[in-house]
Design a protein around this motif. Structure first.
Motif, PDB file in Angstrom:
ATOM      1  N   SER A  57       0.831  -1.209   0.000  1.00  0.00           N
ATOM      2  CA  SER A  57       0.000   0.000   0.000  1.00  0.00           C
ATOM      3  C   SER A  57       0.861   1.251   0.000  1.00  0.00           C
ATOM      4  O   SER A  57       2.030   1.230   0.406  1.00  0.00           O
ATOM      5  N   TYR A  58       0.245   2.342  -0.440  1.00  0.00           N
ATOM      6  CA  TYR A  58       0.866   3.661  -0.366  1.00  0.00           C
ATOM      7  C   TYR A  58       0.027   4.465   0.621  1.00  0.00           C
ATOM      8  O   TYR A  58      -1.109   4.832   0.308  1.00  0.00           O
ATOM      9  N   ALA A  59       0.596   4.709   1.800  1.00  0.00           N
ATOM     10  CA  ALA A  59      -0.179   5.343   2.873  1.00  0.00           C
ATOM     11  C   ALA A  59      -1.406   4.468   3.144  1.00  0.00           C
ATOM     12  O   ALA A  59      -1.270   3.334   3.567  1.00  0.00           O
ATOM     13  N   GLU A  60      -2.597   4.977   2.868  1.00  0.00           N
ATOM     14  CA  GLU A  60      -3.817   4.199   3.120  1.00  0.00           C
ATOM     15  C   GLU A  60      -4.494   3.788   1.820  1.00  0.00           C
ATOM     16  O   GLU A  60      -5.706   3.541   1.790  1.00  0.00           O
ATOM     17  N   GLU A  61      -3.715   3.685   0.758  1.00  0.00           N
ATOM     18  CA  GLU A  61      -4.273   3.318  -0.540  1.00  0.00           C
ATOM     19  C   GLU A  61      -3.472   2.186  -1.175  1.00  0.00           C
ATOM     20  O   GLU A  61      -2.263   2.076  -0.975  1.00  0.00           O
ATOM     21  N   ILE A  62      -4.178   1.366  -1.933  1.00  0.00           N
ATOM     22  CA  ILE A  62      -3.534   0.264  -2.641  1.00  0.00           C
ATOM     23  C   ILE A  62      -4.120   0.200  -4.051  1.00  0.00           C
ATOM     24  O   ILE A  62      -5.328   0.385  -4.241  1.00  0.00           O
ATOM     25  N   SER A  63      -3.259  -0.026  -5.020  1.00  0.00           N
ATOM     26  CA  SER A  63      -3.748  -0.133  -6.396  1.00  0.00           C
ATOM     27  C   SER A  63      -4.410  -1.488  -6.597  1.00  0.00           C
ATOM     28  O   SER A  63      -4.140  -2.448  -5.861  1.00  0.00           O
ATOM     29  N   GLN A  64      -5.265  -1.554  -7.590  1.00  0.00           N
ATOM     30  CA  GLN A  64      -5.925  -2.823  -7.891  1.00  0.00           C
ATOM     31  C   GLN A  64      -4.891  -3.886  -8.280  1.00  0.00           C
ATOM     32  O   GLN A  64      -5.016  -5.056  -7.904  1.00  0.00           O
ATOM     33  N   GLU A  65      -3.874  -3.450  -9.002  1.00  0.00           N
ATOM     34  CA  GLU A  65      -2.809  -4.371  -9.412  1.00  0.00           C
ATOM     35  C   GLU A  65      -2.120  -4.982  -8.194  1.00  0.00           C
ATOM     36  O   GLU A  65      -1.874  -6.200  -8.140  1.00  0.00           O
ATOM     37  N   ASN A  66      -1.826  -4.141  -7.195  1.00  0.00           N
ATOM     38  CA  ASN A  66      -1.166  -4.647  -5.987  1.00  0.00           C
ATOM     39  C   ASN A  66      -2.104  -5.505  -5.142  1.00  0.00           C
ATOM     40  O   ASN A  66      -1.660  -6.429  -4.458  1.00  0.00           O
ATOM     41  N   LEU A  67      -3.390  -5.188  -5.190  1.00  0.00           N
ATOM     42  CA  LEU A  67      -4.374  -6.028  -4.499  1.00  0.00           C
ATOM     43  C   LEU A  67      -4.333  -7.442  -5.067  1.00  0.00           C
ATOM     44  O   LEU A  67      -4.280  -8.428  -4.318  1.00  0.00           O
ATOM     45  N   PHE A  68      -4.353  -7.531  -6.386  1.00  0.00           N
ATOM     46  CA  PHE A  68      -4.310  -8.843  -7.039  1.00  0.00           C
ATOM     47  C   PHE A  68      -2.975  -9.541  -6.762  1.00  0.00           C
ATOM     48  O   PHE A  68      -2.921 -10.767  -6.615  1.00  0.00           O
ATOM     49  N   LYS A  69      -1.912  -8.743  -6.670  1.00  0.00           N
ATOM     50  CA  LYS A  69      -0.586  -9.302  -6.398  1.00  0.00           C
ATOM     51  C   LYS A  69      -0.550  -9.930  -5.005  1.00  0.00           C
ATOM     52  O   LYS A  69      -0.020 -11.032  -4.820  1.00  0.00           O
ATOM     53  N   VAL A  70      -1.127  -9.228  -4.024  1.00  0.00           N
ATOM     54  CA  VAL A  70      -1.196  -9.775  -2.664  1.00  0.00           C
ATOM     55  C   VAL A  70      -2.006 -11.068  -2.660  1.00  0.00           C
ATOM     56  O   VAL A  70      -1.643 -12.044  -1.994  1.00  0.00           O
ATOM     57  N   GLY A  71      -3.087 -11.071  -3.433  1.00  0.00           N
ATOM     58  CA  GLY A  71      -3.906 -12.273  -3.530  1.00  0.00           C
ATOM     59  C   GLY A  71      -3.104 -13.465  -4.027  1.00  0.00           C
ATOM     60  O   GLY A  71      -3.223 -14.579  -3.493  1.00  0.00           O
ATOM     61  N   ASP A 130      -4.334   3.507  14.803  1.00  0.00           N
ATOM     62  CA  ASP A 130      -3.456   4.450  15.500  1.00  0.00           C
ATOM     63  C   ASP A 130      -2.671   5.196  14.424  1.00  0.00           C
ATOM     64  O   ASP A 130      -1.485   4.965  14.201  1.00  0.00           O
ATOM     65  N   LEU A 131      -3.353   6.101  13.760  1.00  0.00           N
ATOM     66  CA  LEU A 131      -2.828   6.719  12.541  1.00  0.00           C
ATOM     67  C   LEU A 131      -1.575   7.547  12.772  1.00  0.00           C
ATOM     68  O   LEU A 131      -0.714   7.648  11.896  1.00  0.00           O
ATOM     69  N   ASP A 132      -1.469   8.159  13.951  1.00  0.00           N
ATOM     70  CA  ASP A 132      -0.286   8.969  14.239  1.00  0.00           C
ATOM     71  C   ASP A 132       0.738   8.220  15.095  1.00  0.00           C
ATOM     72  O   ASP A 132       1.715   8.806  15.564  1.00  0.00           O
ATOM     73  N   SER A 133       0.490   6.924  15.303  1.00  0.00           N
ATOM     74  CA  SER A 133       1.429   6.047  16.035  1.00  0.00           C
ATOM     75  C   SER A 133       1.809   6.591  17.412  1.00  0.00           C
ATOM     76  O   SER A 133       2.956   6.454  17.853  1.00  0.00           O
ATOM     77  N   ASN A 134       0.846   7.186  18.108  1.00  0.00           N
ATOM     78  CA  ASN A 134       1.132   7.718  19.448  1.00  0.00           C
ATOM     79  C   ASN A 134       0.695   6.761  20.557  1.00  0.00           C
ATOM     80  O   ASN A 134       0.693   7.107  21.730  1.00  0.00           O
ATOM     81  N   LYS A 135       0.308   5.533  20.156  1.00  0.00           N
ATOM     82  CA  LYS A 135      -0.097   4.478  21.082  1.00  0.00           C
ATOM     83  C   LYS A 135      -1.386   4.805  21.830  1.00  0.00           C
ATOM     84  O   LYS A 135      -1.646   4.288  22.912  1.00  0.00           O
ATOM     85  N   TYR A 136      -2.180   5.667  21.220  1.00  0.00           N
ATOM     86  CA  TYR A 136      -3.522   5.987  21.709  1.00  0.00           C
ATOM     87  C   TYR A 136      -4.477   5.960  20.524  1.00  0.00           C
ATOM     88  O   TYR A 136      -4.078   6.207  19.382  1.00  0.00           O
ATOM     89  N   LEU A 137      -5.726   5.676  20.812  1.00  0.00           N
ATOM     90  CA  LEU A 137      -6.785   5.915  19.834  1.00  0.00           C
ATOM     91  C   LEU A 137      -7.625   7.063  20.368  1.00  0.00           C
ATOM     92  O   LEU A 137      -8.219   6.952  21.448  1.00  0.00           O
ATOM     93  N   ASP A 138      -7.634   8.176  19.638  1.00  0.00           N
ATOM     94  CA  ASP A 138      -8.489   9.274  20.078  1.00  0.00           C
ATOM     95  C   ASP A 138      -9.909   9.036  19.563  1.00  0.00           C
ATOM     96  O   ASP A 138     -10.185   8.044  18.877  1.00  0.00           O
ATOM     97  N   LYS A 139     -10.793   9.947  19.898  1.00  0.00           N
ATOM     98  CA  LYS A 139     -12.211   9.759  19.565  1.00  0.00           C
ATOM     99  C   LYS A 139     -12.421   9.603  18.065  1.00  0.00           C
ATOM    100  O   LYS A 139     -13.186   8.732  17.621  1.00  0.00           O
TER     101      LYS A 139
END
Length: 293
Positions: A57-71, A130-139
């Motif tokens: 993935s790139y950040a929070e996105e994955i290409s369809q090609e890479n999805l199939f590759k993972v499969g 934990d998007l900012d990797s601060n070991k917390y989940l905020d609201k």
């Protein structure tokens, strides 16, 4: 075998998979479960799926090609489920050469449907949000987690099930209710996770999963049933409020009618009193006139 033959074979495989799901003997609930099984993710470990999806993935996105590759790497047929994964498409105003899918949601899907202990899944989900990797989940991160899970199992899975079942009416009715139930279920689950907290640690987050209202996030069938239950209660409440409103309006109309009738009777009584003396006066005048004659 040429490329054209390969393409036709791939298309036929997809069609066969769709046909295998199109069983009119299954209830809507059973059809949703069948679709989830047919994705093939339950044959693989959640942490392996999550690891590879993140890697490609790139950040929070994955290409369809890479999805199939993972499969292909993991060993599940993502390509034959293209229409399902198309729902994960990232909507953007920017013009892109390659369409991207929401890998955060795909990771969440694989964590829940993949094999593994609840503890492993709790940890993986926490790390995924934990998007900012601060070991917390905020609201906001907690809300995003719940919204994604509900979107996957109350929207993506049901709508894909409807697609492969040829617009089955019974499934369609259930899909419509599940789609509508998302926001009501979200409020209920968020309340059980956050309580009065503004953010939670991994330890606190893990303890939340001892509650059945939170633990059901790992069981899509129970989650859908709970969401429908909450939604039905809302509809029942709305129905009761509407009945109360109609009853109140009816009582007000009856009261207004009663007041109007009372006013009419009062006016009529006043008119009679007014007419009485005038008649008497006329009789007196006539009598006096006769006497003068």
């Amino acid at each position: 075998m040429g490329c054209a033959d390969s393409q036709i074979q791939g298309e036929n495989t997809g069609l066969r998979n769709h046909e295998s799901l199109n069983d009119s003997n299954l209830s809507a609930s059973q059809s949703f479960i069948q679709v989830e099984k047919d994705l093939g993710l339950n044959q693989h470990k959640s942490d392996d799926l999550d690891k590879y999806f993140h890697r490609y993935s790139y950040a929070e996105e994955i290409s369809q090609e890479n999805l199939f590759k993972v499969g292909k790497i993991i060993g599940f047929d993502a390509q034959s489920k293209k229409e399902f994964f198309d729902q994960f498409m990232v909507n953007t105003l920017a013009v892109r050469k390659v369409e991207m899918l929401n890998s955060r949601r795909i990771c969440t899907l694989s964590i829940i449907l993949g094999s593994g202990s609840d503890n492993d899944k709790i940890k993986l989900l926490f790390q995924n949000y934990d998007l900012d990797s601060n070991k917390y989940l905020d609201k906001q991160e907690v809300i995003m987690l719940i919204e994604d899970i509900l979107w996957i199992f109350l929207y993506a899975v049901p709508n894909y099930t409807l697609l492969v079942n040829g617009k089955n009416t019974l499934i369609g009715n259930e899909v419509q209710k599940l789609n509508s139930a998302q926001s009501f279920a979200k409020n209920d689950i968020v309340a059980h996770i956050l309580d009065s907290e503004s953010r939670i640690t991994m330890e606190s987050y893990a303890r939340k999963f001892t509650k059945k209202e939170v633990k059901m996030l790992f069981n899509p069938e129970r989650l859908r049933n709970r969401a429908l239950e909450i939604y039905e209660k809302f509809l029942q409440h709305e129905k009761e409020l509407e009945m109360q409103k109609q009853l109140k309006e009816k009582e007000e109309m009856q009261m207004l009618k009663k007041i109007k009738n009372s006013d009419d009777e009062g006016n009529e009584h006043k008119n009679k009193k007014k007419r009485g003396p005038r008649k008497y006066a006329r009789k007196s005048v006539n009598k006096a006139h006769n006497n003068n004659d």
